[in-house]
Design an enzyme around this catalytic site. Structure first.
Site, PDB file in Angstrom:
ATOM      1  N   ARG A  43       0.979  -1.208  -0.060  1.00 50.48           N
ATOM      2  CA  ARG A  43      -0.113  -0.077   0.063  1.00 50.48           C
ATOM      3  C   ARG A  43       0.962   1.397  -0.066  1.00 50.48           C
ATOM      4  O   ARG A  43       1.874   1.177   0.478  1.00 50.48           O
ATOM      5  CB  ARG A  43      -0.838  -0.130   1.303  1.00 50.48           C
ATOM      6  CG  ARG A  43      -0.157  -0.032   2.578  1.00 50.48           C
ATOM      7  CD  ARG A  43      -0.988   0.859   3.803  1.00 50.48           C
ATOM      8  NE  ARG A  43      -0.216   0.365   4.910  1.00 50.48           N
ATOM      9  CZ  ARG A  43       0.919   1.278   5.353  1.00 50.48           C
ATOM     10  NH1 ARG A  43       1.171   2.496   4.616  1.00 50.48           N
ATOM     11  NH2 ARG A  43       1.699   1.245   6.299  1.00 50.48           N
ATOM     12  N   PHE A  54       4.925   3.962   7.843  1.00 49.47           N
ATOM     13  CA  PHE A  54       4.520   3.104   9.078  1.00 49.47           C
ATOM     14  C   PHE A  54       3.265   3.575   9.351  1.00 49.47           C
ATOM     15  O   PHE A  54       2.871   4.498   9.655  1.00 49.47           O
ATOM     16  CB  PHE A  54       5.827   2.997   9.941  1.00 49.47           C
ATOM     17  CG  PHE A  54       7.041   2.110   9.654  1.00 49.47           C
ATOM     18  CD1 PHE A  54       6.728   0.619   9.691  1.00 49.47           C
ATOM     19  CD2 PHE A  54       8.195   2.724   9.293  1.00 49.47           C
ATOM     20  CE1 PHE A  54       7.925   0.112   9.562  1.00 49.47           C
ATOM     21  CE2 PHE A  54       9.230   1.991   8.843  1.00 49.47           C
ATOM     22  CZ  PHE A  54       8.988   0.800   9.087  1.00 49.47           C
ATOM     23  N   THR A  55       2.590   2.457   9.728  1.00 46.93           N
ATOM     24  CA  THR A  55       1.201   2.391  10.254  1.00 46.93           C
ATOM     25  C   THR A  55       0.904   1.435  11.616  1.00 46.93           C
ATOM     26  O   THR A  55       1.540   0.008  11.371  1.00 46.93           O
ATOM     27  CB  THR A  55      -0.014   2.351   9.620  1.00 46.93           C
ATOM     28  OG1 THR A  55       0.247   3.324   8.422  1.00 46.93           O
ATOM     29  CG2 THR A  55      -1.195   2.415  10.065  1.00 46.93           C
ATOM     30  N   GLY A  83      -6.829   0.326   2.553  1.00 47.44           N
ATOM     31  CA  GLY A  83      -7.936   1.118   3.186  1.00 47.44           C
ATOM     32  C   GLY A  83      -7.642   2.162   3.998  1.00 47.44           C
ATOM     33  O   GLY A  83      -6.925   3.062   4.148  1.00 47.44           O
ATOM     34  N   ILE A  84      -8.547   1.977   5.267  1.00 45.51           N
ATOM     35  CA  ILE A  84      -8.642   2.894   6.187  1.00 45.51           C
ATOM     36  C   ILE A  84      -8.305   2.300   7.726  1.00 45.51           C
ATOM     37  O   ILE A  84      -8.777   1.089   7.745  1.00 45.51           O
ATOM     38  CB  ILE A  84      -9.742   3.811   6.292  1.00 45.51           C
ATOM     39  CG1 ILE A  84     -10.929   3.033   6.668  1.00 45.51           C
ATOM     40  CG2 ILE A  84     -10.100   4.494   4.997  1.00 45.51           C
ATOM     41  CD1 ILE A  84     -12.059   3.855   7.087  1.00 45.51           C
ATOM     42  N   SER A  85      -8.026   3.160   8.567  1.00 46.81           N
ATOM     43  CA  SER A  85      -8.031   2.586   9.923  1.00 46.81           C
ATOM     44  C   SER A  85      -8.431   3.780  10.788  1.00 46.81           C
ATOM     45  O   SER A  85      -8.091   4.739  10.634  1.00 46.81           O
ATOM     46  CB  SER A  85      -6.481   2.005  10.455  1.00 46.81           C
ATOM     47  OG  SER A  85      -5.627   2.996  10.420  1.00 46.81           O
ATOM     48  N   CYS A  90       3.149   7.280  10.008  1.00 42.51           N
ATOM     49  CA  CYS A  90       3.198   8.103   8.668  1.00 42.51           C
ATOM     50  C   CYS A  90       4.338   8.863   8.382  1.00 42.51           C
ATOM     51  O   CYS A  90       4.266   9.804   7.484  1.00 42.51           O
ATOM     52  CB  CYS A  90       1.814   8.519   8.486  1.00 42.51           C
ATOM     53  SG  CYS A  90       0.278   7.516   8.670  1.00 42.51           S
TER      54      CYS A  90
END
Length: 238
Positions: A88, A92-93, A176-178, A194
């Site tokens: 993606r 970093f997430t 997608g999203i978190s 991020c």
């Protein structure tokens, strides 16, 4: 600074044929590698017309993911949680309990073929969901994701409440999203989220909103319908 609106109309993100998106919710924690493999398979099937679009809501056990722009120095605690390299966008997430992850597999050939407009629509989706809780959130120029402004006696700052990281293959989106509902915010301390050092992270609970995961899901579903069109109940791919 608020991001400038795009020229693309959000109506372009709604399928002209009205076909609903499958909406699936997993219970328990889903292994990251299993989830990624399931996404890969579903995206391939959507691309050749063999499967419907899907939004898949889930929680992961504590882990870090490294997007294609991740910098090694932003992984501050490499031994704290498992680290997964992923295709993606972004850096970093953190994912973990109390955070709602939504993997979004949509056919962008039916939704305007505009990746930047699609990401903008994802941000507006989250902003609309947060509005259900009375949270004023927004986009920021040069920073992907959704942010809230916080103020106190003599101080003000902006914190990130939701992250966005997408990939597009053959005009089908995935990842997608978190959205941070009630995760342990200390877990973000093992990375530079991020790649941004000058801002923090927050959650519904941190903002004083006592919302369950079901409450968050209801808000996300309602806002998704407003921005991307109808949904129908589906089954998680794993």
């Amino acid at each position: 600074m608020l991001a400038e609106p795009l020229n693309m109309s959000e109506s372009a993100l709604i399928r002209a044929d009205g076909r609903p998106v499958e909406w699936a919710v997993s219970t328990g924690y889903v292994d990251y590698e299993q989830a990624e493999a399931a996404m890969e398979a579903r995206v391939a099937a959507i691309a050749v017309g063999e499967a419907n679009e899907l939004v898949w809501l889930l929680e992961h056990p504590p882990l870090y993911t490294a997007g294609v722009s991740a910098k090694a120095e932003d992984l501050l605690m490499p031994d704290r949680f498992p680290v997964y390299k992923t295709g993606r966008g972004g850096q970093f997430t953190y994912h973990g309990p109390g955070q709602r992850v939504a993997y979004v597999m949509l056919d962008l050939t039916q939704r305007g073929r505009d990746v930047r407009g699609f990401v903008h629509g994802m941000e507006n989706w989250i902003i609309g969901a947060l509005d259900r809780f009375g949270i004023e959130a927004g986009m920021r120029e040069g920073r992907v994701g959704v942010w809230v402004e916080r103020k106190g006696a003599g101080w003000a700052r902006e914190d990130k409440i939701a992250a966005i990281g997408v990939k597009v293959r053959k005009w089908v989106s995935f990842h997608g999203i978190s959205l941070n509902v009630e995760p342990d915010l200390d877990h973000f301390g093992g990375i530079v989220p991020c790649g941004i050092t000058e801002h923090g992270v927050t959650s519904l609970m941190d903002l004083g909103i006592l919302a369950s995961m079901d409450d968050a899901d209801d808000a996300l579903k309602s806002s998704f319908i407003n921005h991307f069109g109808p949904v129908v109940a589906g089954l998680p791919p794993v």
